[in-house]
Design a protein around this motif. Structure first.
Motif, PDB file in Angstrom:
ATOM      1  N   LEU A 106       0.833  -1.204   0.000  1.00  0.00           N
ATOM      2  CA  LEU A 106       0.000   0.000   0.000  1.00  0.00           C
ATOM      3  C   LEU A 106       0.869   1.256   0.000  1.00  0.00           C
ATOM      4  O   LEU A 106       1.812   1.376   0.779  1.00  0.00           O
ATOM      5  CB  LEU A 106      -0.908   0.018   1.225  1.00  0.00           C
ATOM      6  CG  LEU A 106      -2.005  -1.039   1.304  1.00  0.00           C
ATOM      7  CD1 LEU A 106      -2.790  -0.873   2.591  1.00  0.00           C
ATOM      8  CD2 LEU A 106      -2.928  -0.949   0.112  1.00  0.00           C
ATOM      9  N   SER A 107       0.514   2.199  -0.853  1.00  0.00           N
ATOM     10  CA  SER A 107       1.211   3.486  -0.877  1.00  0.00           C
ATOM     11  C   SER A 107       0.674   4.380   0.231  1.00  0.00           C
ATOM     12  O   SER A 107      -0.326   4.075   0.884  1.00  0.00           O
ATOM     13  CB  SER A 107       1.003   4.162  -2.233  1.00  0.00           C
ATOM     14  OG  SER A 107      -0.368   4.504  -2.411  1.00  0.00           O
ATOM     15  N   GLY A 108       1.340   5.511   0.422  1.00  0.00           N
ATOM     16  CA  GLY A 108       0.898   6.445   1.450  1.00  0.00           C
ATOM     17  C   GLY A 108      -0.489   6.997   1.186  1.00  0.00           C
ATOM     18  O   GLY A 108      -1.288   7.192   2.111  1.00  0.00           O
TER      19      GLY A 108
ATOM     20  N   VAL B  30      -3.118   4.362   2.183  1.00  0.00           N
ATOM     21  CA  VAL B  30      -3.266   4.303   3.639  1.00  0.00           C
ATOM     22  C   VAL B  30      -4.052   5.519   4.136  1.00  0.00           C
ATOM     23  O   VAL B  30      -4.931   5.404   4.999  1.00  0.00           O
ATOM     24  CB  VAL B  30      -1.883   4.230   4.317  1.00  0.00           C
ATOM     25  CG1 VAL B  30      -2.020   4.336   5.833  1.00  0.00           C
ATOM     26  CG2 VAL B  30      -1.174   2.941   3.949  1.00  0.00           C
TER      27      VAL B  30
ATOM     28  N   ALA C 212       1.597  -1.630   4.382  1.00  0.00           N
ATOM     29  CA  ALA C 212       2.092  -0.376   3.808  1.00  0.00           C
ATOM     30  C   ALA C 212       3.541  -0.537   3.354  1.00  0.00           C
ATOM     31  O   ALA C 212       4.306  -1.308   3.931  1.00  0.00           O
ATOM     32  CB  ALA C 212       1.982   0.746   4.835  1.00  0.00           C
ATOM     33  N   LYS C 213       3.909   0.216   2.326  1.00  0.00           N
ATOM     34  CA  LYS C 213       5.266   0.138   1.792  1.00  0.00           C
ATOM     35  C   LYS C 213       6.294   0.691   2.782  1.00  0.00           C
ATOM     36  O   LYS C 213       7.368   0.131   2.941  1.00  0.00           O
ATOM     37  CB  LYS C 213       5.342   0.904   0.469  1.00  0.00           C
ATOM     38  CG  LYS C 213       4.551   0.253  -0.664  1.00  0.00           C
ATOM     39  CD  LYS C 213       4.658   1.056  -1.948  1.00  0.00           C
ATOM     40  CE  LYS C 213       3.868   0.396  -3.074  1.00  0.00           C
ATOM     41  NZ  LYS C 213       3.922   1.190  -4.334  1.00  0.00           N
TER      42      LYS C 213
ATOM     43  N   PRO D 148       5.760   1.549   6.428  1.00  0.00           N
ATOM     44  CA  PRO D 148       4.774   1.622   7.513  1.00  0.00           C
ATOM     45  C   PRO D 148       5.090   2.638   8.594  1.00  0.00           C
ATOM     46  O   PRO D 148       4.204   3.375   9.035  1.00  0.00           O
ATOM     47  CB  PRO D 148       4.765   0.190   8.074  1.00  0.00           C
ATOM     48  CG  PRO D 148       6.058  -0.407   7.651  1.00  0.00           C
ATOM     49  CD  PRO D 148       6.378   0.221   6.324  1.00  0.00           C
TER      50      PRO D 148
ATOM     51  N   THR E 115       4.566   6.265   6.656  1.00  0.00           N
ATOM     52  CA  THR E 115       3.258   6.607   6.094  1.00  0.00           C
ATOM     53  C   THR E 115       2.144   6.531   7.137  1.00  0.00           C
ATOM     54  O   THR E 115       1.258   7.393   7.159  1.00  0.00           O
ATOM     55  CB  THR E 115       2.931   5.689   4.912  1.00  0.00           C
ATOM     56  OG1 THR E 115       3.009   4.315   5.344  1.00  0.00           O
ATOM     57  CG2 THR E 115       3.910   5.890   3.780  1.00  0.00           C
ATOM     58  N   VAL E 116       2.183   5.512   7.993  1.00  0.00           N
ATOM     59  CA  VAL E 116       1.131   5.394   9.002  1.00  0.00           C
ATOM     60  C   VAL E 116       1.227   6.533  10.010  1.00  0.00           C
ATOM     61  O   VAL E 116       0.216   7.116  10.411  1.00  0.00           O
ATOM     62  CB  VAL E 116       1.219   4.023   9.708  1.00  0.00           C
ATOM     63  CG1 VAL E 116       0.237   3.962  10.871  1.00  0.00           C
ATOM     64  CG2 VAL E 116       0.931   2.904   8.725  1.00  0.00           C
TER      65      VAL E 116
END
Length: 501
Positions: free
Chosen positions: A33-35, A38, A239-240, A242, A245-246
């Motif tokens: 998953l990209s930013g 997410v 996520a790519k 994590p 981006t998270v």
């Protein structure tokens, strides 16, 4: 030889274990998953387009315009403080259990199980409510275009079809669902914002509720509308990047959504929301064009259904994590072979949401709907308060506690507890004893759940707190030591054969 050359030379002579180290959450599909995807999950859970309509109506019905505007702004600050506390975990860990797994690091299994029960209650109630309101908006659209919905039976059929459609999207894949959520929510937001900017001389007529605790209900509504920023934490392993981006999503979502809600409250307070609220409250009876009513309800239905989809997605990851730990039956940890989604957990969650939303339709006009809404909001505050405390305790234990985190945790926990106590005193004890009983059961759920696991499945209790971990393919040969963790699997460790859970 340089350090790099030494590492390369050592890699040829390194002995790798017979079994490679694998992440316990790899079945979901790591690093896909990209930013933006997410972020879409997190924003959609809050249903910003629908909340931009509901919150001003709440302000008007309780006759708290300026006070309501300031309350929404204050709620944004409080939820942002909670997001800052959550970010202390997301910077360090990644887990499909989200807050449930994070709290284990600071408050132990009792706190984790309490937060797990609270988050399940919140996401399931939120999913059922948004599915119900989304179905009602779809019925309004069908009515305006001249298609009869057939009364209660037709409404139930609509909810079943919507639940099956959401289930199909979620089982199809997390990336497909995230893209669909993002497109739907952006279109709804642009339309709602455009309507709020239109100047109008129409007077908004909203029937006063007569409730003496208007500001409290506005505060609860605002906090519940902002809730969902943490749903991105359930997708950390997928996520790519994590930890980056998270964390960004958790910090930015309440700020962006809070700004949108404050803007909508200001627009109505300044007299710019007449067209929007008139179309939502009274339809074409106030002289508003039918196409505008149809477009508004279509946008709201998309926002609500996107929120139902995102809530179901988050709840399924939580149940999936508990299935891995055997806190719930292990069958919930099954993953679809092709799409790599927790299809068993998704089917159970969506089935439950479909049943509950159908019950809301059958019991329309009763107090059940309002009871479910109040319970979900109270459960949310319980979960957030425990997370704020757990963040402070965890950072203190690892020696990284700062004054900023202490201040954020204390303020967030104090504000949440103040709202919860006010709710219990003014609404629960005086008006709704049933809600007090349900909230008491929720508060005791962690202790009872832990006692049950301690007697029946102590190994499951010891396994609470599953996190994404590095695999053998993530490191150079010879660059890591391997050992056996608490679940009996090979994992990368600081020194060989130590507990690496």
């Amino acid at each position: 030889m340089s350090a790099l050359e030494q590492a390369i030379a050592a890699s040829f002579a390194a002995r790798e274990p017979d079994r490679p180290a694998l992440s316990p959450l790899r079945a979901l599909g790591r690093r896909q998953l990209s930013g933006i995807e997410v972020f879409a999950q997190s924003v959609a859970t809050t249903a910003p387009a629908a909340s931009m309509v509901i919150l001003p109506i709440t302000m008007l019905s309780h006759e708290t315009m300026l006070g309501g505007l300031l309350t929404i702004f204050a709620a944004t600050i409080v939820v942002s403080l909670i997001a800052f506390c959550v970010s202390q975990f997301t910077r360090r860990f990644s887990s499909s259990g989200g807050l449930y797994s994070f709290v284990m690091k600071g408050a132990g299994s009792r706190g984790a199980l309490t937060v797990g029960a609270a988050m399940l209650c919140k996401y399931c109630a939120s999913g059922a409510l948004t599915l119900y309101f989304g179905g009602q908006a779809v019925r309004t659209v069908l009515y305006e275009v001249g298609i009869p919905t057939g009364g209660v039976v037709g409404a139930l059929a609509i909810h079943v079809v919507l639940a099956l459609g959401i289930l199909g999207c979620l089982v199809r894949g997390v990336r497909f669902a995230a893209t669909a959520i993002l497109v739907v929510e952006l279109c709804s937001l642009m339309f709602i914002t455009a309507l709020l900017l239109l100047p109008t001389d129409k007077h908004v007529v909203v029937e006063p509720s007569g409730a003496p605790n208007g500001l409290l209900l506005v505060a609860l509504g605002a906090m519940f509308a902002l809730a969902g920023f943490e749903s991105a934490t359930f997708f950390g392993p997928e996520a790519k990047r994590p930890l980056v981006t998270v964390t960004r999503t958790v910090l930015l979502t309440p700020i962006i959504c809070g700004a949108l809600f404050t803007f909508s409250a200001w627009a109505v307070w300044s007299g710019r929301g007449g067209v929007l609220l008139g179309a939502y409250q009274h339809g074409t009876s106030t002289g508003i064009d039918a196409w505008l009513v149809i477009a508004l309800n279509l946008g709201l239905s998309c926002s609500w259904l996107a929120s139902a989809m995102a809530s179901s997605n988050a709840a399924s990851r939580l149940v999936y994590t508990m299935g891995i730990e055997n806190v719930v039956p292990h069958r919930f940890a099954r993953v679809h072979r092709t799409f790599r989604t927790p299809h068993v957990a998704l089917c159970v969650v969506l089935g439950g949401l479909g049943v509950v939303s159908s019950a809301f339709v059958a019991l329309s006009g009763s107090v059940v709907l309002e009871d479910a809404r109040l319970l979900a909001r109270a459960a949310l505050i319980v979960g957030y308060a425990v997370v704020a405390i757990a963040a402070v305790v965890f950072l203190r234990r690892i020696g990284e506690l700062t004054a900023t985190v202490v201040l954020a945790g204390v303020l967030a926990c104090t504000a949440g507890c103040a709202v919860l106590v006010n709710l219990l005193v003014t609404v629960g004890v005086e008006q709704n004893v049933t809600m007090v009983v349900m909230l008491g059961a929720l508060a005791l759920s962690g202790f009872c759940w832990r006692a049950y696991l301690y007697r029946r499945s102590p190994r499951a209790l010891a396994a609470v707190g599953v996190f994404d971990s590095a695999e053998s393919s993530d490191v150079l040969p010879g660059a890591a030591s391997y050992g056996e963790n608490a679940r009996g699997t090979v994992a990368l460790v600081k020194s060989p054969w130590t507990d690496a859970r």
